[in-house]
Design a protein around this motif. Structure first.
Motif, PDB file in Angstrom:
ATOM      1  N   VAL A  11       0.261   6.824   4.261  1.00  0.00           N
ATOM      2  CA  VAL A  11      -0.337   5.495   4.386  1.00  0.00           C
ATOM      3  C   VAL A  11      -0.860   5.279   5.798  1.00  0.00           C
ATOM      4  CG1 VAL A  11       0.096   3.010   4.260  1.00  0.00           C
ATOM      5  CG2 VAL A  11       1.099   4.531   2.544  1.00  0.00           C
ATOM      6  N   LEU A  12      -0.098   5.690   6.796  1.00  0.00           N
ATOM      7  CA  LEU A  12      -0.500   5.498   8.182  1.00  0.00           C
ATOM      8  C   LEU A  12      -1.807   6.221   8.493  1.00  0.00           C
ATOM      9  CD1 LEU A  12       0.756   3.909  10.505  1.00  0.00           C
ATOM     10  CD2 LEU A  12       1.919   5.996  11.234  1.00  0.00           C
ATOM     11  N   ASP A  13      -2.106   7.282   7.760  1.00  0.00           N
ATOM     12  CA  ASP A  13      -3.326   8.061   7.973  1.00  0.00           C
ATOM     13  C   ASP A  13      -4.544   7.476   7.253  1.00  0.00           C
ATOM     14  OD1 ASP A  13      -1.997   9.878   9.548  1.00  0.00           O
ATOM     15  OD2 ASP A  13      -1.782  11.403   7.983  1.00  0.00           O
ATOM     16  N   ARG A  14      -4.359   6.448   6.418  1.00  0.00           N
ATOM     17  CA  ARG A  14      -5.479   5.919   5.647  1.00  0.00           C
ATOM     18  C   ARG A  14      -6.407   5.079   6.515  1.00  0.00           C
ATOM     19  NH1 ARG A  14      -6.131   9.149   1.870  1.00  0.00           N
ATOM     20  NH2 ARG A  14      -7.234   7.636   0.552  1.00  0.00           N
ATOM     21  N   PRO A  15      -7.698   5.059   6.211  1.00  0.00           N
ATOM     22  CA  PRO A  15      -8.637   4.243   6.982  1.00  0.00           C
ATOM     23  C   PRO A  15      -8.260   2.759   6.971  1.00  0.00           C
ATOM     24  CG  PRO A  15      -9.822   5.776   5.552  1.00  0.00           C
ATOM     25  CD  PRO A  15      -8.377   5.857   5.159  1.00  0.00           C
ATOM     26  N   GLY A  16      -8.395   2.139   8.130  1.00  0.00           N
ATOM     27  CA  GLY A  16      -8.159   0.705   8.224  1.00  0.00           C
ATOM     28  C   GLY A  16      -6.721   0.292   8.435  1.00  0.00           C
ATOM     29  N   VAL A  17      -5.799   1.253   8.374  1.00  0.00           N
ATOM     30  CA  VAL A  17      -4.372   0.922   8.488  1.00  0.00           C
ATOM     31  C   VAL A  17      -3.953   0.959   9.952  1.00  0.00           C
ATOM     32  CG1 VAL A  17      -2.032   1.674   7.925  1.00  0.00           C
ATOM     33  CG2 VAL A  17      -3.819   1.735   6.169  1.00  0.00           C
ATOM     34  N   ALA A  18      -3.474  -0.176  10.446  1.00  0.00           N
ATOM     35  CA  ALA A  18      -2.969  -0.232  11.815  1.00  0.00           C
ATOM     36  C   ALA A  18      -1.521   0.198  11.894  1.00  0.00           C
ATOM     37  CB  ALA A  18      -3.121  -1.642  12.384  1.00  0.00           C
ATOM     38  N   ALA A  19      -0.721  -0.159  10.869  1.00  0.00           N
ATOM     39  CA  ALA A  19       0.718   0.113  10.947  1.00  0.00           C
ATOM     40  C   ALA A  19       1.346   0.066   9.569  1.00  0.00           C
ATOM     41  CB  ALA A  19       1.405  -0.898  11.869  1.00  0.00           C
ATOM     42  N   TYR A  45       0.872  -1.183   0.000  1.00  0.00           N
ATOM     43  CA  TYR A  45       0.000   0.000   0.000  1.00  0.00           C
ATOM     44  C   TYR A  45       0.905   1.227   0.000  1.00  0.00           C
ATOM     45  CZ  TYR A  45      -4.394   2.451   1.417  1.00  0.00           C
ATOM     46  OH  TYR A  45      -5.514   3.234   1.479  1.00  0.00           O
ATOM     47  N   SER A  46       0.732   2.063  -0.987  1.00  0.00           N
ATOM     48  CA  SER A  46       1.540   3.281  -1.068  1.00  0.00           C
ATOM     49  C   SER A  46       0.801   4.299  -1.917  1.00  0.00           C
ATOM     50  CB  SER A  46       2.911   2.989  -1.689  1.00  0.00           C
ATOM     51  OG  SER A  46       2.797   2.766  -3.093  1.00  0.00           O
ATOM     52  N   LEU A  47       1.365   5.490  -2.008  1.00  0.00           N
ATOM     53  CA  LEU A  47       0.809   6.507  -2.893  1.00  0.00           C
ATOM     54  C   LEU A  47       0.788   6.054  -4.346  1.00  0.00           C
ATOM     55  CD1 LEU A  47       2.457   9.584  -1.215  1.00  0.00           C
ATOM     56  CD2 LEU A  47       0.028   9.439  -1.768  1.00  0.00           C
ATOM     57  N   THR A  94      10.924  17.864   6.934  1.00  0.00           N
ATOM     58  CA  THR A  94      11.185  16.426   6.878  1.00  0.00           C
ATOM     59  C   THR A  94      11.514  16.034   5.445  1.00  0.00           C
ATOM     60  OG1 THR A  94      10.338  14.258   7.549  1.00  0.00           O
ATOM     61  CG2 THR A  94       8.724  15.808   6.615  1.00  0.00           C
ATOM     62  N   ASP A  95      11.380  14.754   5.111  1.00  0.00           N
ATOM     63  CA  ASP A  95      11.750  14.292   3.778  1.00  0.00           C
ATOM     64  C   ASP A  95      10.585  13.584   3.101  1.00  0.00           C
ATOM     65  OD1 ASP A  95      11.666  11.725   4.913  1.00  0.00           O
ATOM     66  OD2 ASP A  95      13.813  11.680   5.261  1.00  0.00           O
ATOM     67  N   ILE A  96      10.766  13.279   1.833  1.00  0.00           N
ATOM     68  CA  ILE A  96       9.706  12.674   1.029  1.00  0.00           C
ATOM     69  C   ILE A  96       9.292  11.322   1.582  1.00  0.00           C
ATOM     70  CG2 ILE A  96       9.251  11.600  -1.218  1.00  0.00           C
ATOM     71  CD1 ILE A  96      10.741  13.942  -2.506  1.00  0.00           C
ATOM     72  N   ALA A  97      10.255  10.483   1.941  1.00  0.00           N
ATOM     73  CA  ALA A  97       9.935   9.137   2.408  1.00  0.00           C
ATOM     74  C   ALA A  97       9.063   9.182   3.667  1.00  0.00           C
ATOM     75  CB  ALA A  97      11.215   8.353   2.677  1.00  0.00           C
ATOM     76  N   THR A  98       9.354  10.104   4.558  1.00  0.00           N
ATOM     77  CA  THR A  98       8.568  10.221   5.784  1.00  0.00           C
ATOM     78  C   THR A  98       7.135  10.639   5.468  1.00  0.00           C
ATOM     79  OG1 THR A  98      10.545  10.755   7.062  1.00  0.00           O
ATOM     80  CG2 THR A  98       8.428  11.382   8.018  1.00  0.00           C
ATOM     81  N   VAL A  99       6.974  11.582   4.568  1.00  0.00           N
ATOM     82  CA  VAL A  99       5.627  12.012   4.176  1.00  0.00           C
ATOM     83  C   VAL A  99       4.871  10.854   3.533  1.00  0.00           C
ATOM     84  CG1 VAL A  99       4.312  13.559   2.671  1.00  0.00           C
ATOM     85  CG2 VAL A  99       6.301  14.425   3.921  1.00  0.00           C
ATOM     86  N   ALA A 100       5.537  10.111   2.654  1.00  0.00           N
ATOM     87  CA  ALA A 100       4.879   9.005   1.959  1.00  0.00           C
ATOM     88  C   ALA A 100       4.407   7.938   2.939  1.00  0.00           C
ATOM     89  CB  ALA A 100       5.836   8.402   0.930  1.00  0.00           C
ATOM     90  N   SER A 101       5.225   7.618   3.928  1.00  0.00           N
ATOM     91  CA  SER A 101       4.833   6.607   4.915  1.00  0.00           C
ATOM     92  C   SER A 101       3.729   7.127   5.820  1.00  0.00           C
ATOM     93  CB  SER A 101       6.046   6.180   5.746  1.00  0.00           C
ATOM     94  OG  SER A 101       6.944   5.415   4.971  1.00  0.00           O
ATOM     95  N   ARG A 102       3.821   8.399   6.205  1.00  0.00           N
ATOM     96  CA  ARG A 102       2.782   8.965   7.068  1.00  0.00           C
ATOM     97  C   ARG A 102       1.433   8.979   6.350  1.00  0.00           C
ATOM     98  NH1 ARG A 102       1.765   9.526  12.425  1.00  0.00           N
ATOM     99  NH2 ARG A 102      -0.436   9.172  11.965  1.00  0.00           N
TER     100      ARG A 102
END
Length: 349
Positions: free
Chosen positions: A273-281, A179-181, A263-271
């Motif tokens: 995903v973490l903000d998406r519905p249903g995502v625990a981790a 799961y990613s952008l 911050t950096d691109i990788a951190t934004v991209a991971s965050r």
């Protein structure tokens, strides 16, 4: 660090350290130093670790970490640690699975991880045409009832098969998905179905093998052959999502968001995903403790409405790769499936 509950007795850090990079095929590994790295992550609050029976040598390293962590920090500290492993029978063995062979595989992971109960067994099945996947789910359920497994999850099952497990009474608490952008296939069906059945998503590939990073901003499209199989895998996803030009527009947008937060691109991209519905981790690979600050930064970052609006505008120019979760990868003759390795369990004995 943020935390989530997979079940009443299963609390995880929302950033999970992935450990596939500690497998023997990823270069020389110093087992003692790897144990020290794992201790540093746990001390910092990243107390959940992902591994697999097919990652050669990794379960043994994490077993050594568990012993060392209990010795140095005490049993209470170890009790807060959760280790998620996988049960991945080889493609050629799918038609030969028995209850005894499944039990033996679980017993092997118990021995390697130096524990009497596996926190999470994430089950993978290469080919739906091979009978037995639902039966194996039942055998894992019996092992859970016997106390050898705390919880059962899946890895890369599609929505139809997840629902079949639920209807059959296999008590899945999680599904590990890409799961990613660049790859939002879980949003097509999986997110809603999982949520309706109490199944939470554990997400890998959030930085697309490193493509979703500052390293690739403004770079020309790489020519084949690419450096490693991971880059090949995620370059195919970039192509599915619309190609290099669309990808560069996304990176530029992420860079502007990152600038606003220092911050950096990788951190934004991971965050994201973490903000998406249903995502625990999110599961973020780390070879050593030099990656620890970057992993912690994911939990620290808070994206606001303007950030999400800018990212959604960039996403609007992209395509969603076709099919359900892992559908492209299940075509063993296609570009996504042909790069997979289907017989790693025999080499990880």
């Amino acid at each position: 660090m943020e935390y989530a509950e997979l079940s009443a007795d299963h609390r995880i850090s929302r950033v999970i350290r992935g450990n596939w990079q500690l497998a023997g095929g990823h270069g020389a590994v110093d087992a003692r130093e790897s144990v020290e790295d794992l201790i540093a992550f746990a001390d910092a609050g990243i107390v959940t670790f992902d591994c697999a029976d097919i990652y050669t040598g990794v379960e043994e390293i994490i077993g050594a970490f568990r012993e060392a962590y209990a010795d140095r920090r005490g049993q209470a500290a170890l009790d807060a640690v959760r280790v998620h492993t996988k049960f991945v029978p080889d493609l050629g063995a799918l038609g030969e699975m028995t209850q005894a062979s499944v039990t033996a595989a679980i017993d092997t992971s118990l021995r390697r991880l130096k524990t009497d109960r596996l926190d999470l067994v994430q089950f993978h099945w290469w080919d739906y045409a091979a009978d037995g996947w639902l039966e194996v789910g039942g055998w894992l359920t019996q092992l859970r009832q016997a106390g050898k497994i705390r919880n059962i999850g899946g890895t890369n099952f599609d929505t139809e098969h997840l629902l079949a497990f639920c209807r059959a009474g296999v008590p899945m608490v999680s599904m590990q998905v890409q799961y990613s952008l660049l790859d939002t296939r879980p949003e097509r069906e999986m997110v809603a179905a999982a949520g309706a059945n109490g199944v939470q998503l554990l997400c890998y590939g959030t930085v697309a093998g490193g493509f979703l990073s500052d390293r690739w901003l403004g770079e020309p499209e790489p020519a084949s052959p690419l450096e490693n199989r991971s880059l090949v895998k995620y370059k195919l996803i970039i192509d599915e999502a619309g190609g290099w030009g669309v990808f560069q527009h996304l990176l530029a947008t992420l860079r502007r968001v990152a600038d606003r937060h220092g911050t950096d691109i990788a951190t934004v991209a991971s965050r994201w995903v973490l903000d998406r519905p249903g995502v625990a981790a999110t599961i973020v690979g780390a070879r050593n403790r030099s990656h620890l600050p970057a992993n912690l930064a994911i939990a620290d970052l808070k994206l606001d409405a303007d950030d999400h609006q800018a990212i959604e505008a960039a996403r609007s120019a992209m395509r969603v790769p076709p099919g359900d979760v892992y559908a492209l990868e299940r075509d063993r003759d296609g570009p996504h499936g042909s790069i997979m390795k289907y017989g790693l369990n025999g080499t990880a004995a």
